[in-house]
Design a protein around this motif. Structure first.
Motif, short mmCIF file in Angstrom:
data_model
loop_
_atom_site.label_atom_id
_atom_site.label_comp_id
_atom_site.label_asym_id
_atom_site.label_seq_id
_atom_site.Cartn_x
_atom_site.Cartn_y
_atom_site.Cartn_z
N HIS A 96 -1.78 4.89 -13.33
CA HIS A 96 -3.22 4.93 -13.06
C HIS A 96 -3.82 3.53 -13.04
O HIS A 96 -4.62 3.19 -12.15
CB HIS A 96 -3.92 5.79 -14.12
N ILE A 97 -3.43 2.70 -14.01
CA ILE A 97 -3.96 1.33 -14.07
C ILE A 97 -3.51 0.53 -12.86
O ILE A 97 -4.29 -0.21 -12.25
CB ILE A 97 -3.51 0.65 -15.38
N MET A 98 -2.24 0.66 -12.48
CA MET A 98 -1.73 -0.04 -11.30
C MET A 98 -2.49 0.36 -10.03
O MET A 98 -2.86 -0.49 -9.20
CB MET A 98 -0.24 0.24 -11.10
N LEU A 99 -2.74 1.65 -9.88
CA LEU A 99 -3.45 2.13 -8.68
C LEU A 99 -4.89 1.65 -8.66
O LEU A 99 -5.45 1.37 -7.59
CB LEU A 99 -3.38 3.65 -8.61
N GLN A 157 -6.37 1.91 -5.01
CA GLN A 157 -5.94 3.23 -4.52
C GLN A 157 -5.98 4.26 -5.66
O GLN A 157 -5.00 4.97 -5.90
CB GLN A 157 -4.53 3.15 -3.96
N PRO A 158 -7.11 4.39 -6.36
CA PRO A 158 -7.15 5.30 -7.51
C PRO A 158 -6.97 6.77 -7.15
O PRO A 158 -6.58 7.58 -7.99
CB PRO A 158 -8.53 5.05 -8.11
N GLY A 159 -7.24 7.13 -5.90
CA GLY A 159 -7.13 8.52 -5.49
C GLY A 159 -5.80 8.86 -4.82
O GLY A 159 -5.68 9.93 -4.21
N LEU A 160 -4.82 7.98 -4.94
CA LEU A 160 -3.53 8.23 -4.29
C LEU A 160 -2.90 9.52 -4.82
O LEU A 160 -2.92 9.77 -6.03
CB LEU A 160 -2.59 7.05 -4.57
N ARG A 176 0.87 -1.17 0.00
CA ARG A 176 0.00 0.00 0.00
C ARG A 176 0.91 1.22 0.00
O ARG A 176 2.03 1.16 0.51
CB ARG A 176 -0.91 0.03 1.23
N PHE A 177 0.42 2.32 -0.56
CA PHE A 177 1.27 3.49 -0.72
C PHE A 177 0.61 4.76 -0.21
O PHE A 177 -0.62 4.85 -0.13
CB PHE A 177 1.65 3.65 -2.19
#
Length: 253
Positions: free
Chosen positions: A68-71, A76-79, A51-52
């Motif tokens: 973006h795809i990885m998140l 975690q798309p809003g990282l 997690r980041f």
């Protein structure tokens, strides 16, 4: 002794990679294979329990799209994401947009490998007459930098390292020291520069290091931001070897 974990990953293949063209600083987007590869990278990170708190990437579309795809896969798309041209891929100058196999046939495979893998030899510079010059130099992504004096016309690996490391030292390292869990999604040569720095790799040995696409690798760093062990890939040996072979195949005639 407490250590800090930093995860890095190279972007997925772009449309120009699929055509065996040199992307350099041209803002080509991911191919379908690159999107799938990025999904697998995100799944590998999730499976490993990562997690980041913040991610860093270049100003290039292919790296941002991969991240973006990885998140999304990580949930975690809003990282928070910070971007800098200093994490861009190497600028291949006049070779930008040219076919690697055709280059090998015209100049010889060894010359192409020298341009690609040597530490100090830069390709011929891009001039204002190059078909990609206006799109790159006038690109909206560079409105805030680099300055005219900093904007490269071509880069050796040494030059790429020299413009990447200040961002690592001045921006990323303070976040790591603060305890943030950091993900860096960048490009083959900018990541080679960071690997050289963290691993204490010699100028000669760095020419033999390839960073495969979409296979995350992990560093454990001590309080001095020195790697306490070699990079560790989140992939099986077979998958890693196949990815390395794909990189070698790019410069073959």
């Amino acid at each position: 002794m407490a250590t800090h974990t930093v995860v890095m990953v190279r972007n997925g293949s772009c449309e120009w990679n699929e055509r065996n063209l040199i992307p350099s600083w041209s803002d080509t987007t991911l191919s379908e294979a690159g999107k799938q590869c990025s999904r697998r990278a995100g799944q590998a990170l999730k499976k490993a329990g990562h997690r980041f708190d913040v991610a860093f990437t270049s100003v290039m579309a292919r790296a941002q799209e991969s991240l973006h795809i990885m998140l999304e896969e990580l949930g975690q798309p809003g990282l928070p994401v910070e971007m800098s041209w200093r994490l861009n891929d190497r600028h291949y100058g006049a070779l930008t947009g040219l076919n690697r196999a055709e280059l090998s046939a015209a100049y010889g495979a060894e010359q192409v490998r020298l341009w690609h893998y040597s530490y100090d030899v830069a390709p011929p510079p891009m001039t204002a007459r190059h078909p990609q010059h206006r799109a790159i130099v006038g690109g909206a992504a560079y409105a805030d930098g680099p300055s005219a004096a900093e904007f490269p016309a071509a880069e050796s690996l040494r030059m790429t390292v020299e413009r990447t490391l200040p961002y690592w030292t001045d921006v990323i390292v303070p976040r790591v020291r603060s305890g943030a869990r950091v993900l860096v999604c960048a490009h083959g040569d900018s990541l080679r520069g960071l690997a050289k720095h963290l691993g204490g790799i010699s100028d000669h040995a760095i020419s033999r290091l390839n960073i495969p696409m979409c296979i995350p690798f992990v560093y454990q760093l001590n309080a001095n931001m020195e790697a306490v062990a070699p990079m560790r890939y989140l992939a099986s040996e077979d998958v890693l070897m196949d990815a390395m072979e794909a990189i070698e195949a790019q410069t073959r005639v």
